[in-house]
Design an enzyme around this catalytic site. Structure first.
Site, PDB file in Angstrom:
ATOM      1  N   ASP A  65       0.402   4.049   1.429  1.00 27.39           N
ATOM      2  CA  ASP A  65       0.510   4.644   2.761  1.00 27.39           C
ATOM      3  C   ASP A  65       1.621   3.991   3.565  1.00 27.39           C
ATOM      4  OD1 ASP A  65      -1.082   2.302   2.648  1.00 27.39           O
ATOM      5  OD2 ASP A  65      -2.021   2.761   4.565  1.00 27.39           O
ATOM      6  N   GLY A  78       0.823  -1.206   0.000  1.00 26.02           N
ATOM      7  CA  GLY A  78       0.000   0.000   0.000  1.00 26.02           C
ATOM      8  C   GLY A  78       0.854   1.251   0.000  1.00 26.02           C
ATOM      9  N   THR A  86      -7.552   1.238   9.636  1.00 31.41           N
ATOM     10  CA  THR A  86      -8.559   0.192   9.451  1.00 31.41           C
ATOM     11  C   THR A  86      -7.961  -1.166   9.779  1.00 31.41           C
ATOM     12  OG1 THR A  86      -9.594   1.522   7.716  1.00 31.41           O
ATOM     13  CG2 THR A  86     -10.193  -0.805   7.824  1.00 31.41           C
TER      14      THR A  86
END
Length: 249
Positions: free
Chosen positions: A104, A102, A127
């Site tokens: 991020d 990802g 999350t």
């Protein structure tokens, strides 16, 4: 000025930078059905698009990337850099398939390496709870993905009819005298124990006492009770986006 945008599955973090200075920041709910115009109207109430010279975007929600591309042209009239394959990050990625990581997680590692040196472990309470590892050589070498606090608690409430949702706060004691206090204790100290266990195993595998830094929306709740976390850096992801923007400018 640079607008750094981190679109997560649950929340979107935004930061407005004047060179290295974070001038303002916001945290919004991520709406997967948002259009570019809806995003534009929302942001126009927060900032002046006239001062935005560029946008650096990290998104774990692919469907929203196109909307941000449209927003950058129609509303901001500024260039957009989307963190992904082909973008310079300044950090070697030692992953079997770098495209799986990802964006991020990459920008978190970039910022952690720049701010705290290497080796370093980033614990991101989002999350999912992400553990990302930068080795002593300054390379991104992978990490750990665990269920996040909110989705874990939501699953518990959905499966146990007699349990009610609780505020995410620290209980007065570890041993709960009520159901609410017991749930809060399990939330805070349970996840703190998970962090300590995983960070300890990562350090053992690296064979070095790597520094551990926490970030993410619920970091302030859990990190103070985890013995392995040295500090909380709430703007780590935004800082990583700034570093990546400057590297590609």
């Amino acid at each position: 000025m640079l607008l750094a945008v981190d679109v997560g599955n649950t929340q979107t973090a935004l930061g407005l930078y004047r060179r290295e200075e974070l001038v303002d920041h916001w945290r919004l709910a991520t709406e997967r059905s948002s259009t570019a115009d809806e995003l534009g109207v929302l942001l126009a109430g927060l900032l002046d698009f006239e001062v935005v010279d560029g946008i650096c975007l990290s998104s774990t929600v692919p469907v929203l990337i196109r909307e941000w591309e449209t927003l950058s042209v129609k509303w901001a009239h500024a260039p957009l850099l989307v963190v992904g394959p082909g973008v310079k990050t300044g950090i070697p990625i030692r992953y079997d398939d770098p495209r799986e990581v990802g964006p991020d997680r990459i920008v978190n590692s970039v910022a952690a390496k720049a701010r705290y040196g290497a080796p370093v472990i980033v614990v991101d309470f989002g999350t999912s709870t992400n553990f990302d590892v930068v080795s002593s050589e300054g390379e991104y070498v992978g990490g750990v993905l665990a269920p996040g606090i909110e989705i874990s608690m939501d699953a518990l409430f959905a499966r146990a009819a007699r349990l009610v949702k609780v505020d995410y706060t620290v209980p007065p004691a570890v041993i709960g005298k009520t159901t609410v206090a017991g749930l809060q204790s399990g939330l805070v100290y349970g996840f703190a124990g998970q962090v300590d266990g995983i960070v300890g195993r990562i350090r053992a595998e690296l064979e070095v006492d790597a520094r551990a830094v926490a970030t993410g929306g619920l970091a302030d709740l859990v990190a103070p009770h985890a013995e392995t976390i040295e500090c909380v850096d709430p703007f780590l992801t935004l800082e990583g986006l700034r570093h990546v923007w400057e590297l590609n400018a």
